[in-house]
Design a protein around this motif. Structure first.
Motif, PDB file in Angstrom:
ATOM      1  N   VAL A   1      29.556  47.730  46.432  1.00 65.44           N
ATOM      2  CA  VAL A   1      30.111  48.522  45.326  1.00 65.44           C
ATOM      3  C   VAL A   1      30.502  47.610  44.165  1.00 65.44           C
ATOM      4  CG1 VAL A   1      30.897  50.357  46.859  1.00 65.44           C
ATOM      5  CG2 VAL A   1      32.484  48.532  46.251  1.00 65.44           C
ATOM      6  N   MET A   2      30.886  46.374  44.456  1.00 71.02           N
ATOM      7  CA  MET A   2      31.165  45.419  43.385  1.00 71.02           C
ATOM      8  C   MET A   2      29.884  45.072  42.632  1.00 71.02           C
ATOM      9  SD  MET A   2      33.908  42.912  45.306  1.00 71.02           S
ATOM     10  CE  MET A   2      34.038  41.770  43.921  1.00 71.02           C
TER      11      MET A   2
ATOM     12  N   PHE B   1      39.870  32.057  45.977  1.00 77.07           N
ATOM     13  CA  PHE B   1      39.730  30.795  45.235  1.00 77.07           C
ATOM     14  C   PHE B   1      38.597  30.892  44.213  1.00 77.07           C
ATOM     15  CE2 PHE B   1      37.706  26.599  44.827  1.00 77.07           C
ATOM     16  CZ  PHE B   1      38.776  25.851  44.370  1.00 77.07           C
ATOM     17  N   ILE B   2      37.468  31.444  44.640  1.00 77.96           N
ATOM     18  CA  ILE B   2      36.307  31.575  43.744  1.00 77.96           C
ATOM     19  C   ILE B   2      36.619  32.507  42.584  1.00 77.96           C
ATOM     20  CG2 ILE B   2      33.945  32.465  43.574  1.00 77.96           C
ATOM     21  CD1 ILE B   2      33.516  31.466  46.449  1.00 77.96           C
ATOM     22  N   TYR B   3      37.154  33.686  42.891  1.00 77.93           N
ATOM     23  CA  TYR B   3      37.454  34.644  41.827  1.00 77.93           C
ATOM     24  C   TYR B   3      38.620  34.188  40.969  1.00 77.93           C
ATOM     25  CZ  TYR B   3      34.235  38.466  42.634  1.00 77.93           C
ATOM     26  OH  TYR B   3      33.095  39.230  42.697  1.00 77.93           O
TER      27      TYR B   3
ATOM     28  N   ARG C   1      48.435  44.438  33.243  1.00 78.93           N
ATOM     29  CA  ARG C   1      47.659  45.588  32.769  1.00 78.93           C
ATOM     30  C   ARG C   1      46.316  45.169  32.189  1.00 78.93           C
ATOM     31  NH1 ARG C   1      50.090  50.397  32.525  1.00 78.93           N
ATOM     32  NH2 ARG C   1      48.558  51.097  30.990  1.00 78.93           N
ATOM     33  N   SER C   2      46.242  43.957  31.653  1.00 78.09           N
ATOM     34  CA  SER C   2      44.982  43.484  31.079  1.00 78.09           C
ATOM     35  C   SER C   2      43.910  43.279  32.147  1.00 78.09           C
ATOM     36  CB  SER C   2      45.201  42.179  30.311  1.00 78.09           C
ATOM     37  OG  SER C   2      45.700  41.171  31.175  1.00 78.09           O
ATOM     38  N   LEU C   3      44.338  43.185  33.411  1.00 77.80           N
ATOM     39  CA  LEU C   3      43.383  43.005  34.507  1.00 77.80           C
ATOM     40  C   LEU C   3      43.070  44.316  35.217  1.00 77.80           C
ATOM     41  CD1 LEU C   3      44.713  39.688  36.115  1.00 77.80           C
ATOM     42  CD2 LEU C   3      42.836  39.964  34.499  1.00 77.80           C
ATOM     43  N   HIS C   4      43.553  45.423  34.675  1.00 71.25           N
ATOM     44  CA  HIS C   4      43.277  46.731  35.278  1.00 71.25           C
ATOM     45  C   HIS C   4      41.896  47.225  34.869  1.00 71.25           C
ATOM     46  CE1 HIS C   4      47.796  47.782  36.078  1.00 71.25           C
ATOM     47  NE2 HIS C   4      47.390  46.671  36.675  1.00 71.25           N
ATOM     48  N   GLU C   5      40.905  46.435  35.211  1.00 70.05           N
ATOM     49  CA  GLU C   5      39.513  46.777  34.950  1.00 70.05           C
ATOM     50  C   GLU C   5      38.816  47.033  36.287  1.00 70.05           C
ATOM     51  OE1 GLU C   5      37.596  43.825  32.611  1.00 70.05           O
ATOM     52  OE2 GLU C   5      39.221  43.684  31.136  1.00 70.05           O
ATOM     53  N   PRO C   6      37.747  47.834  36.286  1.00 72.28           N
ATOM     54  CA  PRO C   6      37.069  48.166  37.542  1.00 72.28           C
ATOM     55  C   PRO C   6      36.691  46.956  38.387  1.00 72.28           C
ATOM     56  CG  PRO C   6      36.262  49.572  35.794  1.00 72.28           C
ATOM     57  CD  PRO C   6      37.182  48.580  35.145  1.00 72.28           C
ATOM     58  N   MET C   7      36.199  45.889  37.753  1.00 75.65           N
ATOM     59  CA  MET C   7      35.764  44.719  38.502  1.00 75.65           C
ATOM     60  C   MET C   7      36.908  44.116  39.314  1.00 75.65           C
ATOM     61  SD  MET C   7      34.007  41.171  37.191  1.00 75.65           S
ATOM     62  CE  MET C   7      35.438  40.685  36.232  1.00 75.65           C
ATOM     63  N   TYR C   8      38.083  43.982  38.683  1.00 73.65           N
ATOM     64  CA  TYR C   8      39.220  43.375  39.362  1.00 73.65           C
ATOM     65  C   TYR C   8      39.838  44.335  40.378  1.00 73.65           C
ATOM     66  CZ  TYR C   8      38.647  40.314  35.353  1.00 73.65           C
ATOM     67  OH  TYR C   8      38.122  39.484  34.411  1.00 73.65           O
ATOM     68  N   LEU C   9      39.873  45.617  40.039  1.00 80.22           N
ATOM     69  CA  LEU C   9      40.420  46.608  40.970  1.00 80.22           C
ATOM     70  C   LEU C   9      39.564  46.705  42.227  1.00 80.22           C
ATOM     71  CD1 LEU C   9      41.449  49.418  38.456  1.00 80.22           C
ATOM     72  CD2 LEU C   9      42.940  47.738  39.563  1.00 80.22           C
ATOM     73  N   LEU C  10      38.241  46.632  42.058  1.00 83.05           N
ATOM     74  CA  LEU C  10      37.352  46.654  43.222  1.00 83.05           C
ATOM     75  C   LEU C  10      37.508  45.380  44.047  1.00 83.05           C
ATOM     76  CD1 LEU C  10      34.086  48.165  41.678  1.00 83.05           C
ATOM     77  CD2 LEU C  10      35.622  49.263  43.317  1.00 83.05           C
ATOM     78  N   PHE C  11      37.758  44.264  43.375  1.00 85.47           N
ATOM     79  CA  PHE C  11      37.944  43.018  44.118  1.00 85.47           C
ATOM     80  C   PHE C  11      39.202  43.064  44.991  1.00 85.47           C
ATOM     81  CE2 PHE C  11      39.772  38.755  44.560  1.00 85.47           C
ATOM     82  CZ  PHE C  11      38.756  38.161  45.279  1.00 85.47           C
ATOM     83  N   CYS C  12      40.192  43.869  44.586  1.00 89.40           N
ATOM     84  CA  CYS C  12      41.400  44.008  45.408  1.00 89.40           C
ATOM     85  C   CYS C  12      41.046  44.482  46.816  1.00 89.40           C
ATOM     86  CB  CYS C  12      42.380  44.982  44.756  1.00 89.40           C
ATOM     87  SG  CYS C  12      43.227  44.307  43.306  1.00 89.40           S
TER      88      CYS C  12
END
Length: 323
Positions: free
Chosen positions: A118-119, A288-290, A52-63
């Protein structure tokens, strides 16, 4: 190579050109790369989904990027692997299957650039408008940006391949490791001017818009960071932006090589190799980068690894006590 009876619905695929002695090493290398792409990207999506701590826009968009990388690798690598040990004269594919693969190939490429755009917008809002970030980058906005990135790629590719599907065919050989739009319209003996114009225009629009938007975004971010007296904010911005920029440059470089080599017919083998690398290098590098460059993701990976080690040690202790 085209001396057999003409059947417009059955094509001959050149595939991966390797000598018999190199077939096994090429197969093993591609298989290991494909496994790494699948495990790293799917693992990152699962990690972001569960934490849940990674449920931020940046990480969700990276999905979106990870899902697209899995998709892009899957439409290319498994078929190449299945034909590595097949003689080039027997690598057949139906026109429908070839058309579907070509559609997916270009959809993957288009989505790669639109998702990165969009990222970049997310990073722009986070750094240039930090006080409004929460109100702007809501869950609804994340969904809209994600859907918009996929739909934009879908529209461009549908028109691109639609112009090719209308052509009649007078050839049967796909002179490429996999099916793509140029390979398909080269099967026709009709005038290809419209296809060339739209294909070139689409490439310029996608590459140009992504390059301009991301360049503008990072110039604005650089100006904000230079004016900022908050070193912690500058460091965090540099870290997240560096990862995004690295992914974009890898994609831009991979796509640029293919576009450049298309202008030199005598470098067709090099272009074919570069086209495979476009579906291998970025997907294997992005996660790997992210995963290693962004602190929040890296910390969660270490936590899970340590948790698994403790669980294994606990089970071993219990087993030893039992005996």
């Amino acid at each position: 190579m085209e001396n057999f009876t003409f059947n417009a619905d059955i094509l001959l695929m050149e595939g991966l050109k390797v000598s018999p002695s190199s077939s096994v090493p090429a197969f093993i290398l591609l298989l290991l790369i494909y496994i790494f792409i699948m495990v790293s990207n799917i693992g990152l999506v699962v990690l972001i989904s569960m934490e849940r701590s990674l449920h931020e826009p940046m990480y969700l968009l990276f999905c979106n990027m990870s899902i697209n990388d899995v998709f892009g690798a899957t439409i290319i690598i498994p078929r190449i692997l299945s034909e590595v040990f097949t003689p080039m004269s027997k690598r057949y594919i139906t026109y429908i299957s070839c058309a579907i693969q070509a559609f997916c190939v270009h959809f993957h490429a288009g989505a790669s650039y639109s998702v990165l755009m969009v990222m970049a917008y997310d990073r722009y809002v986070a750094i240039c408008n930090p006080l409004r970030y929460v109100t702007i980058m809501t869950n609804r906005m994340v969904v809209r940006l994600s859907v918009g990135a996929w739909v934009a790629a879908l529209i461009f590719v549908t028109i691109l391949l639609g112009l090719t599907f209308r052509l009649t065919r007078c050839r049967q050989t796909i002179m490429n490791p996999f099916c793509d739009n140029p390979s398909l319209f080269k099967l026709s003996c009709q005038n290809l001017l419209i296809n060339d114009i739209y294909g070139l225009g689409t490439a310029v629009l996608i590459l140009g818009s992504s390059l301009c938007s991301i360049t503008f975004t990072y110039l604005r971010i650089a100006m904000v960071c230079l004016r900022s007296k908050n070193k912690a904010q500058f460091s965090k911005a540099l870290q997240t932006c560096a990862s995004h920029l690295a992914v974009f440059l890898i994609l831009l470089f991979s796509g640029g090589i293919i576009s450049t080599l298309h202008r030199y017919p005598n470098l067709s083998d090099e272009r074919k190799f570069a086209s495979i690398m476009f579906h291998v290098v970025p997907p294997s590098m992005n996660a790997f980068i992210y995963g290693l460059q962004i602190k929040a993701v890296r910390e969660k990976i270490w936590v899970l690894m340590n948790r698994n080690k403790k669980t294994v040690r606990g089970k071993m202790t219990v087993t030893n006590q039992h005996f």
